[in-house]
Design a protein around this motif. Sequence first.
Motif, short mmCIF file in Angstrom:
data_model
loop_
_atom_site.label_atom_id
_atom_site.label_comp_id
_atom_site.label_asym_id
_atom_site.label_seq_id
_atom_site.Cartn_x
_atom_site.Cartn_y
_atom_site.Cartn_z
N VAL A 61 0.76 -1.23 0.03
CA VAL A 61 -0.01 -0.14 0.03
C VAL A 61 0.94 1.34 -0.19
O VAL A 61 1.65 1.40 0.94
CB VAL A 61 -1.09 -0.11 1.11
CG1 VAL A 61 -1.80 1.39 1.12
CG2 VAL A 61 -1.81 -0.93 1.38
N LEU B 84 -2.41 5.82 1.72
CA LEU B 84 -2.94 5.32 2.81
C LEU B 84 -3.31 6.85 3.75
O LEU B 84 -4.20 6.91 4.34
CB LEU B 84 -2.14 4.47 3.56
CG LEU B 84 -2.44 3.81 4.99
CD1 LEU B 84 -4.09 3.45 4.84
CD2 LEU B 84 -1.55 3.06 5.92
N HIS C 298 -3.42 6.63 10.60
CA HIS C 298 -3.43 5.01 10.64
C HIS C 298 -2.09 4.57 11.38
O HIS C 298 -0.94 5.04 11.02
CB HIS C 298 -3.60 4.28 9.13
CG HIS C 298 -3.96 3.01 9.04
ND1 HIS C 298 -3.07 1.84 9.35
CD2 HIS C 298 -5.21 2.33 8.54
CE1 HIS C 298 -3.64 0.70 9.40
NE2 HIS C 298 -5.12 1.14 8.96
N LEU D 272 -7.14 -1.10 5.59
CA LEU D 272 -5.80 -1.14 5.12
C LEU D 272 -5.85 -2.32 3.91
O LEU D 272 -5.40 -2.14 2.67
CB LEU D 272 -4.90 -1.76 6.16
CG LEU D 272 -3.33 -1.83 5.43
CD1 LEU D 272 -2.70 -0.45 4.91
CD2 LEU D 272 -2.72 -2.39 6.76
#
Length: 475
Positions: free
Chosen positions: A231, A236, A243, A319
Motif C-alpha cells: 500500500v 493511505l 493510521h 488497509l
Amino acid sequence: MHSFSGRKLRVAIVGGGIGGLTCAAALKDCDNIELDLFEAAAKFIAIGAGIVTWPRTWSVFEALGLNEEVLERIKRVDPCEEVFPAWEFRLSDSKGGRKIHELYYRDATPTNLHRQQLLDLLLEHLPFHCQVHFGHRLVSCREYEDRRGCGVELHFRNGVTLDGYDLVIGADGLKSVVRQTVIAQSRSWTGLDASLKDLGFSPSMTKEEHCHLGRRSDILYTGQSAFRGLVPREKLAALYPDHRALRTSTIYCGKFKHVVVYPISNGEIVNVVAFFADSQSGSPVILETTGSSSPQNNQVPTDAVVNMYPGWEDEVVDLLKMLEKPTIWPILDLNPLETYTTSRIALLGDASHSMSPHLGAGACTAIEDAYILGSLISRSKLNTLIDIKRVLGVYNTLRQPYGNEIMRWAREMGEFYEFDSQGIQVDEVVDCLVNEATEEHISKFRKGTEKYWSWPVRAAGTIGEDLRRGQEMLD
C-alpha cells in the motif's frame, strides 16, 4: 590425497538471491578461487517485498562495506523524536480491537528494507572474479569420484552440464536441488530410512529422474497461506492520516488468522502480509522442483483478501481494501536437516532452514550464514579435499543447530499469534479472540512473544560469536 596445488579452487554458488550474493561478496578477497554464480532467472530479482533487519544483520553490511551506503538510502521520512515500539500486537478479529503487548529493544532498533534495495546494493559488491550465469536452473547435483577425478557435477535445465567443482554452495532456496544431494549423502540407502524413500530418491536413479520428483517430504505445508501486497504511504495517509501502519510495525492477531504490517522503502510503502489457516499442517508438498515461483501466477482480487477477514477492526479492513495487486502464497516449512554439508557441498539460507515468516528471521539468518561461510573459506588455506571438509564441518557445527532452532521458533511463534499454541488455546468454537482471550491467555502470549522475539538481540548465531568460535575450531 587430492591436492589443488598449482591451480585455483573452483567454487560454484547456486542461487542469486540475497544469500547467494552475500556469500559471493564475502569471497571478494579470495584471489585464489574461480567463482561461478548460477541464477535460474534472466536477471537478478528479489522475490517478496519487505524484510526487517537488525543491528546483528547490519554488522554483516558493515563487514562487507555496505553500511554507509545503506544508511544513505534508507533515511526515514518525516523523522521525529517520538519512540515507537519495534512491534505492537493487537487482538483485532472484531470491531473492538485492543492492544495486548508492545516490544521495545534497547540499542536494537529494527530497520525495514525492500528486498530489491538490498539486492541492488549487494550486486554493486560482487567480486571481479565472480562470473554470473543467468538462465541456469539446476536440476541435479552430484559428487563423483571416477576416471575424471573427483569433484561436483552440476546439470542445468538448459542442457548445460559442468563438472570439476571443488566446492558447491547451495543458496537455491526452498525448493533447493542441492539440498536433495545433501540429504541423499547424509543418510544410508539401506535399512529403515523411510523418510528418504518418501523423498523419492534411489541410488540407481539418473540425474534426469532426480529432477522430476514431484513429492518432496523435505518440504512441508504448514496449513497456512498468506496474502501479500503493498500500500503506498501517500495513498493511505490521504484517507487515514493517523493510521497505525504509517508509523508502527503491527501484528494484528485473530483466531486462525493474523495480519502483519510494517513500512518499507524509507517509509514510502506499507508491506502487508495477511495469514490464514486453511488445512492441516505437516503434509508433504507436491511440487515441480524446477517450476517457477513467479508472483504473477498467484494474483488474487483485493475483495478476496478483504472477505477473508470479516468483522475485523476497521483499521485492518481499511488497509486491506487498499492493497494493490495482492498475491497468495502457501506457507511452507522444512523438516529439520541433520546436516547442512557434505565433504564438498554446503547449504545456506532457505536451502538449509527455510522457515515460516513469523519472526522475520529468514533473510537475516541467510545473510549471516552466507557471510560466515564466505569468511571461513576466505580465512582458511584450502589446499586439499580434507581442508574443504574441515572448513565445511566447522560451518555445519556453527550454523546447523542455530538454523534449526530459529526455524522451530518461527513455527511456534506463528501458533502464538493465532492463540493456537499449547497453553494459550482458545476454544475452537469461539468466533473471535477479542472478547474470549482471558488475561491468563494474554499473559502467556506476552511471555512467549518475549522469548521468541529475543532472537534479534541474542549473541547466538551472530557473525561475531560464530566467527570467534569458528576460528577456535580451525586453530
